[in-house]
Design a protein around this motif. Structure first.
Motif, PDB file in Angstrom:
ATOM      1  N   GLY A   1      -0.805 -19.291 -22.698  1.00 21.36           N
ATOM      2  CA  GLY A   1      -0.422 -17.951 -22.244  1.00 21.36           C
ATOM      3  C   GLY A   1      -1.077 -16.875 -23.077  1.00 21.36           C
ATOM      4  N   ILE A   2      -0.592 -15.648 -22.915  1.00 18.14           N
ATOM      5  CA  ILE A   2      -1.146 -14.504 -23.633  1.00 18.14           C
ATOM      6  C   ILE A   2      -0.018 -13.604 -24.130  1.00 18.14           C
ATOM      7  CG2 ILE A   2      -3.351 -14.490 -22.390  1.00 18.14           C
ATOM      8  CD1 ILE A   2      -2.252 -12.291 -20.588  1.00 18.14           C
ATOM      9  N   LEU A   3      -0.267 -12.910 -25.241  1.00 18.74           N
ATOM     10  CA  LEU A   3       0.679 -11.943 -25.790  1.00 18.74           C
ATOM     11  C   LEU A   3      -0.037 -10.608 -25.956  1.00 18.74           C
ATOM     12  CD1 LEU A   3       2.474 -14.012 -28.593  1.00 18.74           C
ATOM     13  CD2 LEU A   3       3.452 -13.276 -26.410  1.00 18.74           C
ATOM     14  N   PRO A   4       0.610  -9.506 -25.549  1.00 16.09           N
ATOM     15  CA  PRO A   4      -0.045  -8.191 -25.632  1.00 16.09           C
ATOM     16  C   PRO A   4      -0.174  -7.709 -27.068  1.00 16.09           C
ATOM     17  CG  PRO A   4       2.245  -7.928 -24.962  1.00 16.09           C
ATOM     18  CD  PRO A   4       1.983  -9.406 -24.993  1.00 16.09           C
ATOM     19  N   ILE A   5      -1.255  -7.006 -27.346  1.00 17.37           N
ATOM     20  CA  ILE A   5      -1.480  -6.400 -28.652  1.00 17.37           C
ATOM     21  C   ILE A   5      -1.406  -4.880 -28.488  1.00 17.37           C
ATOM     22  CG2 ILE A   5      -3.139  -6.058 -30.518  1.00 17.37           C
ATOM     23  CD1 ILE A   5      -4.193  -8.847 -29.954  1.00 17.37           C
ATOM     24  N   ASN A   6      -0.527  -4.268 -29.235  1.00 12.35           N
ATOM     25  CA  ASN A   6      -0.332  -2.817 -29.164  1.00 12.35           C
ATOM     26  C   ASN A   6      -1.650  -2.092 -29.443  1.00 12.35           C
ATOM     27  OD1 ASN A   6       0.392  -0.046 -30.185  1.00 12.35           O
ATOM     28  ND2 ASN A   6       2.448  -0.782 -29.688  1.00 12.35           N
ATOM     29  N   ASN A   7      -1.912  -1.051 -28.659  1.00 15.14           N
ATOM     30  CA  ASN A   7      -3.160  -0.295 -28.813  1.00 15.14           C
ATOM     31  C   ASN A   7      -3.286   0.392 -30.165  1.00 15.14           C
ATOM     32  OD1 ASN A   7      -3.271  -1.058 -26.141  1.00 15.14           O
ATOM     33  ND2 ASN A   7      -4.064   0.905 -25.412  1.00 15.14           N
ATOM     34  N   ASN A   8      -2.166   0.516 -30.898  1.00 12.50           N
ATOM     35  CA  ASN A   8      -2.199   1.160 -32.210  1.00 12.50           C
ATOM     36  C   ASN A   8      -2.441   0.178 -33.347  1.00 12.50           C
ATOM     37  OD1 ASN A   8      -1.601   3.747 -31.160  1.00 12.50           O
ATOM     38  ND2 ASN A   8       0.572   3.230 -31.046  1.00 12.50           N
TER      39      ASN A   8
ATOM     40  N   ARG B   1      -5.171 -11.217 -11.526  1.00 16.25           N
ATOM     41  CA  ARG B   1      -5.099  -9.944 -12.249  1.00 16.25           C
ATOM     42  C   ARG B   1      -4.487 -10.114 -13.636  1.00 16.25           C
ATOM     43  NH1 ARG B   1      -1.578  -6.157  -9.790  1.00 16.25           N
ATOM     44  NH2 ARG B   1      -2.548  -4.642 -11.191  1.00 16.25           N
ATOM     45  N   ILE B   2      -4.559 -11.322 -14.170  1.00 14.97           N
ATOM     46  CA  ILE B   2      -3.964 -11.564 -15.481  1.00 14.97           C
ATOM     47  C   ILE B   2      -4.519 -10.578 -16.516  1.00 14.97           C
ATOM     48  CG2 ILE B   2      -5.694 -13.314 -16.103  1.00 14.97           C
ATOM     49  CD1 ILE B   2      -3.446 -14.736 -17.690  1.00 14.97           C
ATOM     50  N   GLY B   3      -3.598  -9.979 -17.278  1.00 15.60           N
ATOM     51  CA  GLY B   3      -3.984  -9.058 -18.332  1.00 15.60           C
ATOM     52  C   GLY B   3      -4.093  -7.610 -17.931  1.00 15.60           C
ATOM     53  N   ASP B   4      -4.071  -7.319 -16.622  1.00 15.44           N
ATOM     54  CA  ASP B   4      -4.235  -5.937 -16.187  1.00 15.44           C
ATOM     55  C   ASP B   4      -3.131  -5.021 -16.706  1.00 15.44           C
ATOM     56  OD1 ASP B   4      -6.562  -6.475 -14.912  1.00 15.44           O
ATOM     57  OD2 ASP B   4      -5.870  -5.994 -12.885  1.00 15.44           O
ATOM     58  N   ASP B   5      -1.901  -5.532 -16.749  1.00 10.89           N
ATOM     59  CA  ASP B   5      -0.778  -4.767 -17.279  1.00 10.89           C
ATOM     60  C   ASP B   5       0.269  -5.743 -17.814  1.00 10.89           C
ATOM     61  OD1 ASP B   5       0.987  -5.561 -15.066  1.00 10.89           O
ATOM     62  OD2 ASP B   5      -0.171  -4.154 -13.854  1.00 10.89           O
ATOM     63  N   GLU B   6       1.372  -5.201 -18.332  1.00  8.01           N
ATOM     64  CA  GLU B   6       2.388  -6.031 -18.974  1.00  8.01           C
ATOM     65  C   GLU B   6       3.026  -7.031 -18.008  1.00  8.01           C
ATOM     66  OE1 GLU B   6       2.990  -5.864 -22.225  1.00  8.01           O
ATOM     67  OE2 GLU B   6       1.508  -4.281 -22.482  1.00  8.01           O
ATOM     68  N   ASN B   7       2.990  -6.734 -16.715  1.00  5.19           N
ATOM     69  CA  ASN B   7       3.591  -7.641 -15.731  1.00  5.19           C
ATOM     70  C   ASN B   7       2.661  -8.788 -15.332  1.00  5.19           C
ATOM     71  OD1 ASN B   7       6.018  -6.113 -15.536  1.00  5.19           O
ATOM     72  ND2 ASN B   7       4.983  -4.653 -14.156  1.00  5.19           N
ATOM     73  N   GLN B   8       1.393  -8.638 -15.645  1.00  3.29           N
ATOM     74  CA  GLN B   8       0.401  -9.672 -15.307  1.00  3.29           C
ATOM     75  C   GLN B   8       0.103 -10.482 -16.560  1.00  3.29           C
ATOM     76  OE1 GLN B   8      -0.573 -10.033 -12.136  1.00  3.29           O
ATOM     77  NE2 GLN B   8       0.582  -8.221 -11.493  1.00  3.29           N
ATOM     78  N   ASN B   9       1.076 -11.298 -16.972  1.00 10.57           N
ATOM     79  CA  ASN B   9       0.948 -11.974 -18.270  1.00 10.57           C
ATOM     80  C   ASN B   9       1.019 -13.499 -18.199  1.00 10.57           C
ATOM     81  OD1 ASN B   9       3.621 -12.281 -17.632  1.00 10.57           O
ATOM     82  ND2 ASN B   9       4.407 -11.175 -19.420  1.00 10.57           N
ATOM     83  N   THR B  10       0.857 -14.060 -17.013  1.00 12.30           N
ATOM     84  CA  THR B  10       0.869 -15.514 -16.873  1.00 12.30           C
ATOM     85  C   THR B  10      -0.400 -15.982 -16.166  1.00 12.30           C
ATOM     86  OG1 THR B  10       2.119 -15.343 -14.801  1.00 12.30           O
ATOM     87  CG2 THR B  10       3.381 -15.688 -16.827  1.00 12.30           C
ATOM     88  N   ILE B  11      -0.842 -17.192 -16.528  1.00 18.09           N
ATOM     89  CA  ILE B  11      -2.051 -17.724 -15.911  1.00 18.09           C
ATOM     90  C   ILE B  11      -1.767 -18.117 -14.459  1.00 18.09           C
ATOM     91  CG2 ILE B  11      -2.981 -18.555 -18.104  1.00 18.09           C
ATOM     92  CD1 ILE B  11      -2.120 -21.376 -17.306  1.00 18.09           C
ATOM     93  N   CYS B  12      -2.796 -18.000 -13.631  1.00 13.72           N
ATOM     94  CA  CYS B  12      -2.656 -18.390 -12.232  1.00 13.72           C
ATOM     95  C   CYS B  12      -3.040 -19.862 -12.075  1.00 13.72           C
ATOM     96  CB  CYS B  12      -3.530 -17.511 -11.337  1.00 13.72           C
ATOM     97  SG  CYS B  12      -5.307 -17.862 -11.451  1.00 13.72           S
TER      98      CYS B  12
END
Length: 385
Positions: free
Chosen positions: A180-187, A257-268
């Motif tokens: 999977g993937i985890l978001p990294i804050n832009n800051n 659309r994986i990674g496009d936004d916080e809701n697209q966070n799982t692999i297809c």
């Protein structure tokens, strides 16, 4: 187990008292002093300070023919040498050190307005803060980076720099989410680091796209263990710190659309989505030629230090207005520079671990090719305009 103390004889018994198990042996044939990481770390806990590694202060110093070394293995010995050289450097470098996130006064709480001493545990290791309350408050008061998983506590500071997580528990829990993937804050520092690498390595004359999001890829543990073991074997066999591991770009097909936004966070599950398949199983030599049907330097896994070159291989099949690219860790080891195509290669030339395709003949931009699955792992997913 990825032990750093890798010199020994494979039939030797574990150095832990009263243990008759055979010592652990890595995929590369290197041997530890212990049968498992459990016994290795238990020895560290029981040993006094003088018998622990002078670099990591955690693992026991390696014992060879009755002689106790200063370090637990070559990795820590090389790391200590690098640190020593860096501290003695007079080149005027202003680059951040690995400990740049520590408070200026290690004995004072990391909260700038607090004058209390840091908490020191029973094991002698000091925290960055005086209390748990100030550790948590540092996220709000001083903008300390939060754990990528829980977002409730600051990232832990390790010998090699900031961890992605606040604790071992969060690190283990993150592995349960793999692949999977985890978001990294832009800051966060790592976001800016990846963003600047993307910009700096965009060499085509087209405008540099804006980086929108960066995600940390969480891979399956067995795959990452294979990568770690291979990296260590190259480091030991070639005497190259870190196995000459570099971050390189890879462009491929995204059918979602994986990674496009916080809701697209799982692999297809689309088999045509090469990007999700790489996140799922890492890179596979068996996939060579499925898309391009040609490799200038044979049947390998191709990456590049040029983000704009990797962009040429990005293809978006899903309904997305963004593009996606992978930034991976690649163990180059002893790299052979080639200036002329050799499509017959199925492995690196004898005495080498990888091939670097240099611009000048048939190439306009560089290529890096490895010929083993375990020589590469996807690290970040980068979403850009």
């Amino acid at each position: 187990m990825n032990s750093a103390d890798t010199t020994g004889i494979q039939d030797t018994s574990c150095a832990y008292p009263n243990c008759d198990s055979k010592v652990w042996q890595g995929l590369d044939g290197s041997v530890s002093s212990y049968c498992s990481s459990k016994h290795r770390d238990a020895m560290a806990a029981e040993a006094d300070h003088a018998s622990t590694c002078k670099n990591c202060n955690r693992r026991p110093a390696y014992i060879e023919n009755g002689h106790r070394h200063d370090y637990c293995g070559r990795r820590c010995a090389n790391d200590a040498t690098t640190k020593s050289s860096s501290s003695a450097s007079t080149d005027g470098s202003t680059g951040p050190s690995l400990d740049s996130t520590k408070p200026k006064d290690a004995a004072q709480c990391g909260i700038s307005s607090c004058r209390r001493s840091v908490f020191v545990g029973k094991n002698g290791f000091a925290s960055q803060w005086c209390s748990r309350a100030h550790r948590t408050q540092s996220l709000r008061i001083d903008g300390t980076e939060a754990c990528l998983l829980c977002n409730q506590q600051p990232k832990a500071l390790l010998t090699a720099g900031l961890s992605d997580y606040c604790s071992r528990k969060c690190g283990q829990d993150a592995l349960k989410l793999a692949p999977g993937i985890l978001p990294i804050n832009n800051n966060y520092t790592v976001f800016e680091d990846v963003k600047q690498q993307f910009i700096r390595q965009w060499k085509h004359r087209t405008p540099v796209p804006g980086v929108i999001k960066v995600w940390r890829i969480i891979g399956l543990k067995p795959l990452y263990d294979d990568f770690a073991n291979y990296k260590l074997s190259v480091e030991m066999n070639r005497n190259l710190p870190g196995g000459n591991c570099k971050r390189r770009w890879h462009g491929t097909v995204r059918a979602c659309r994986i990674g496009d936004d916080e809701n697209q966070n799982t692999i297809c599950m689309e088999q045509t989505c090469s990007l999700c398949r790489i996140i799922e199983t890492s890179f596979r030599l068996a996939k060579f030629g499925k898309r391009t049907n040609y490799g200038r330097f044979g049947q390998g896994i191709y990456t590049s230090a040029t983000s704009s070159k990797a962009n040429a291989y990005v293809k978006q099949l899903g309904q997305s207005s963004h593009r996606a690219m992978l930034l991976s860790d690649v163990v180059l080891g002893n790299a052979k520079k080639l200036y002329v195509d050799d499509s017959s290669l199925k492995q690196a030339p004898e005495g080498f671990d990888s091939v670097i395709g240099e611009p000048g003949h048939s190439l306009n931009y560089d290529e890096a090719i490895v010929y083993k699955n375990e020589a590469i792992r996807p690290l970040f997913l980068v979403i850009y305009q």
